[in-house]
Design an enzyme around this catalytic site. Structure first.
Site, short mmCIF file in Angstrom:
data_model
loop_
_atom_site.label_atom_id
_atom_site.label_comp_id
_atom_site.label_asym_id
_atom_site.label_seq_id
_atom_site.Cartn_x
_atom_site.Cartn_y
_atom_site.Cartn_z
NE ARG A 80 -0.78 -0.29 4.95
CZ ARG A 80 -0.22 0.57 5.79
NH1 ARG A 80 -0.17 1.86 5.48
NH2 ARG A 80 0.29 0.18 6.94
CG LEU A 124 1.53 -10.11 7.61
CD1 LEU A 124 2.62 -9.41 6.78
CD2 LEU A 124 1.21 -11.47 7.00
CB ILE A 136 3.68 -4.69 8.51
CG1 ILE A 136 4.90 -4.92 9.40
CG2 ILE A 136 4.12 -4.08 7.17
CD1 ILE A 136 5.86 -5.98 8.87
CG HIS A 137 -2.95 -3.52 8.07
ND1 HIS A 137 -3.31 -4.53 8.93
CD2 HIS A 137 -4.10 -3.10 7.49
CE1 HIS A 137 -4.63 -4.70 8.88
NE2 HIS A 137 -5.13 -3.85 8.00
N PRO A 138 0.58 -4.60 5.22
CG PRO A 138 1.54 -6.52 4.34
CD PRO A 138 0.89 -5.99 5.58
#
Length: 203
Positions: A83, A137, A140-142
């Site tokens: 994102r 993970l 981070i919320h990628p």
């Protein structure tokens, strides 16, 4: 999907959806219809990964991105991509978008390369591996959308690598406040609450 506060192109909603459905390639404006489609596509992804092409090896960030692309690549333009916008939920800020490449490299080194393939001599070792990896993970919320479900898929892959069945997330669903609190406590590297969640899911 309005549970997230997002600014920028990735925050655009599908015209006619009244701000409920993210802009998509298939023209869906109903939240129920989108949820159903995402659920069906996720089931297909699970079948592919767990039954057809199981990754019994060290996992990578590219694996996670490719899973997301396979899942939602025909639905969203940004599927499988890191994102580029900051995201908030209930006043809680996930990792800043500009930090994601660095954080993912660290996640690769500290979690994926350390814990996978997840072959463990003790159940507690597996609990720690899944709990830490899941929390980090999520924090981070990628990707723009689908991080929670993608993180659960990763946890299931790790469990199957260890010779177990996929996890049972019914406790997490029934105790969402406790689950969210466990995620937030991971900011201070307190993983004990999430370990409890994982133990219950492994039963």
């Amino acid at each position: 999907m309005s549970r997230y506060t997002v600014h920028g192109d990735e925050g655009e909603f599908q015209p006619g959806s009244h701000g409920l459905v993210l802009r998509n390639r298939v023209g869906i404006v109903s939240l129920d219809e989108m949820n159903e489609l995402e659920f069906e596509l996720l089931a297909q992804l699970y079948e592919s990964i767990l039954l057809t092409d199981f990754p019994n090896r060290v996992l990578s960030i590219e694996d996670i991105k490719s899973w997301h692309l396979r899942w939602l690549g025909n639905v969203y333009d940004w599927a499988g991509q890191e994102r580029s916008v900051n995201m908030y939920k209930g006043g809680f800020a996930f990792a800043a978008a500009g930090q994601i490449p660095t954080l993912l490299a660290q996640f690769q080194r500290d979690c994926l390369e350390r814990w996978t393939p997840c072959v463990s001599s003790s159940s507690e070792h597996l609990v720690e591996a899944i709990a830490v990896t899941h929390v980090e993970l999520i924090l981070i919320h990628p990707i723009r959308e689908g991080n929670g479900r993608l993180s659960r898929l990763l946890a299931d892959v790790m469990a199957v690598q260890a010779g177990l069945e996929p996890l049972d997330y019914s406790y997490w669903e029934a105790n969402k406040d406790g689950y969210i609190s466990a995620i937030h406590q991971g900011i201070a590297m307190n993983y004990e609450p999430m370990k409890k969640c994982v133990r219950l899911a492994m039963r």
